[in-house]
Scaffold this active site. Structure first.
Site, PDB file in Angstrom:
ATOM      1  CG  HIS A 121      -2.184   0.821   1.044  1.00  0.00           C
ATOM      2  ND1 HIS A 121      -3.464   0.324   1.202  1.00  0.00           N
ATOM      3  CD2 HIS A 121      -2.341   2.126   0.745  1.00  0.00           C
ATOM      4  CE1 HIS A 121      -4.344   1.294   1.009  1.00  0.00           C
ATOM      5  NE2 HIS A 121      -3.697   2.406   0.740  1.00  0.00           N
ATOM      6  CD  GLU A 154      -6.882   3.355  -4.593  1.00  0.00           C
ATOM      7  OE1 GLU A 154      -6.236   4.416  -4.696  1.00  0.00           O
ATOM      8  OE2 GLU A 154      -8.014   3.314  -4.082  1.00  0.00           O
ATOM      9  CD  GLU A 176      -8.817   1.899  -0.073  1.00  0.00           C
ATOM     10  OE1 GLU A 176      -9.063   3.076  -0.430  1.00  0.00           O
ATOM     11  OE2 GLU A 176      -7.683   1.422  -0.009  1.00  0.00           O
TER      12      GLU A 176
HETATM   13  C1  FCB Z   1      -7.471   5.534  -1.611  1.00  0.00           C
HETATM   14  C2  FCB Z   1      -6.302   4.948  -0.870  1.00  0.00           C
HETATM   15  C3  FCB Z   1      -6.472   4.955   0.631  1.00  0.00           C
HETATM   16  C4  FCB Z   1      -7.146   6.209   1.117  1.00  0.00           C
HETATM   17  C5  FCB Z   1      -8.390   6.518   0.331  1.00  0.00           C
HETATM   18  C6  FCB Z   1      -9.128   7.750   0.782  1.00  0.00           C
HETATM   19  O1  FCB Z   1      -7.054   5.968  -2.878  1.00  0.00           O
HETATM   20  O2  FCB Z   1      -6.105   3.627  -1.274  1.00  0.00           O
HETATM   21  O3  FCB Z   1      -5.217   4.744   1.217  1.00  0.00           O
HETATM   22  O4  FCB Z   1      -6.254   7.248   1.152  1.00  0.00           O
HETATM   23  O5  FCB Z   1      -8.054   6.661  -1.026  1.00  0.00           O
END
Ligand code: FCB
Length: 480
Positions: free
Chosen positions: A129, A174, A369
């Site tokens: 991450h 991501e 997420e």
């Molecule tokens: C995503 C990230 C996470 C967090 C959210 C708000 O892009 O993966 O770490 O910052 O946004």
């Protein structure tokens, strides 16, 4: 109001075994950046570079979770979630990104995982991450092919050491943001602004995922699932004349990562400067990248709208779409936005899920997420009345539920985030948590949304149609 809807017993049920969780990442919560042999990462360097992070904030202390695991495990138990998605900091485990394991760093995660399992919470670990060891960045970072190989070694080491103690593994979080913000526009670490480096990083992140998948599977028991978390953003055309532009943006934002992972190809509609130079793609790369995954993690926050327009005549909040002259990032005035400026559109989640289902009907999907930042504060009564977040949850969980009714293979939902934390370039100015964190005292306090989310997780259902989570939270507010 129908009284039976309050306990959700007759509400909109999620499938049995649906996994409810909360997400965090290491650099955003741990702090303790110099402890137990941890090496430096690109985010240490970036956050300590003046002007890169709002307010000069760094992750040096963050939520101090490295020292407060017990307390944070308690929050998860209190919430009643079945899973916790956290990330492992590469520089804690391999301080220079290669070679021998740093036992003390690894032991931290071993004990976190044990703590989760003791509480009946499934550990869901993200291998990367965004915390690249600085030494690897100094050797070229993700723009260098060597990093893909180092990443696969590190991933295999984790699989060997923590293997089946982890319920689900996520290779990368991501990669789009890692390549785009990290190497193309420079708003994230390592802060490069070079199209060529970004295109190379795109390929090497994907290759790292593919090589890690193979390396992890060679040592993991067959029933331990491995996947990747991609941020997907439905691209909407504001007007028929923008349809073609929307398709091009879709190729460059979403398909640039989705297509290699699912099909082993780069999208033809993407501009060539965003694609890796042919000589970077070696024989076997695309096969490794597209090896079957066990699940796809979807990070969803908002859709993007594009319109045709004059770059010199932008409306408030709009921006020119780089690389697409005459195309503008459009913000429909009627759609609400969070304090991040991100559009709140639950149907975007429904659409992203449906599109994934059409493209890969048998692939299990987890929302890894989803959440929103808000200007949360503690009232004199000691409450955090985050009704914006409750509203956001209400809309997005309904969208997830509708997608399941329509046949989407959705297996779980992880809210971003368990608690307020270091929001990258925005520092501590953007609060995404279900728990409010006082960064001075490190006190954690459940927001209204925590009570509401907990109810959903425990009952595995949403209140009946016509009722809403907002009403539930108002009921909590007036009774509490
Ligand atoms: C995503 C990230 C996470 C967090 C959210 C708000 O892009 O993966 O770490 O910052 O946004």
């Amino acid at each position: 109001m129908n009284g039976t809807s309050r306990d959700g017993a007759l509400g909109r049920r999620f499938p049995p075994g649906f996994l409810w969780g909360a997400s965090t990442s290491a650099y955003q919560i741990e702090g303790a950046v110099d402890e137990d042999g941890r090496g430096g990462s690109i985010w240490d360097t970036f956050s300590h570079t003046p002007g890169k992070v709002q307010g000069g904030d760094t992750g040096d202390i963050a939520c101090d979770s490295y020292h407060r695991s017990e307390e944070d495990l308690g929050l998860l138990s209190e919430l009643g979630v079945g899973a916790y998605r956290f990330s492992i900091a590469w520089p804690r485990v391999q301080p220079t990104g290669r070679g021998e394991v740093n036992r003390r760093g690894l032991d931290h995660y071993r004990s976190l995982i044990e703590g989760l399992r003791e509480r009946g919470i499934a550990p869901v670990a993200t291998v990367y991450h965004w915390e690249l060891p600085q030494e690897l960045e100094d050797r070229g970072g993700w723009a260098s092919r060597e990093t893909s190989h180092r990443f696969a070694e590190y991933a295999q080491l984790l699989a060997q050491e923590l293997g089946n103690q982890v319920a689900m593994w996520i290779t990368l979080n991501e990669p789009l943001q890692a390549a785009h913000q990290g190497y193309r526009v420079g708003t994230h670490a390592p802060g490069k602004t070079d199209l060529g480096l970004a295109a190379a990083a795109t390929h090497h992140l994907l290759l790292g995922h593919g090589l890690a998948l193979e390396a992890m599977r060679s040592v993991l028991p067959a029933d331990v699932p491995v996947g990747i978390a991609l941020d997907l953003h439905p691209i909407r055309a504001a007007g028929d004349d923008a349809v073609q532009a929307a398709a091009a943006v879709d190729a460059e934002v979403n398909r640039l990562f989705l297509e290699p992972v699912l099909h082993g190809t780069y999208p033809e509609a993407a501009r060539s400067e965003l694609l890796p130079a042919p000589e970077l793609v070696e024989a076997g790369d695309m096969r490794a990248i597209s090896a079957p995954i066990d699940f796809l993690g979807l990070n969803y926050y908002s859709p993007h709208y594009v319109r045709l327009g004059d770059w010199d005549d932008l409306r408030q909040g709009e921006s020119a779409l780089a690389g697409h002259p005459g195309v503008v990032n459009y913000l429909p005035p009627e759609i609400p936005r969070t304090v991040m400026g991100w559009l709140v559109e639950p149907n975007g989640l429904y659409d992203a899920l449906s599109a994934l289902h059409r493209e890969a009907p048998h692939l299990p999907v987890y929302i890894t997420e989803n959440g929103c930042a808000a200007d949360d504060y503690v009232t004199p009564e000691g409450d955090v009345n985050d009704f914006d977040r409750v509203n956001y949850l209400n809309g997005h969980l309904d969208a997830a539920w509708r997608a399941i009714q329509d046949g989407v293979n959705l297996s779980g939902y992880f809210h971003w985030s368990l608690m307020d934390n270091f929001e990258w370039a925005r520092g501590y100015q953007r609060r995404f948590g279900l728990y409010f964190v006082d960064f001075g005292t490190q006190h954690r306090l459940p927001k209204r949304s925590a009570a509401v989310y907990s109810r959903v997780a425990r009952t595995n259902s949403l209140p009946l149609d016509g009722d809403s989570l907002m009403e539930l939270s108002l009921a909590h507010a007036s009774s509490g």
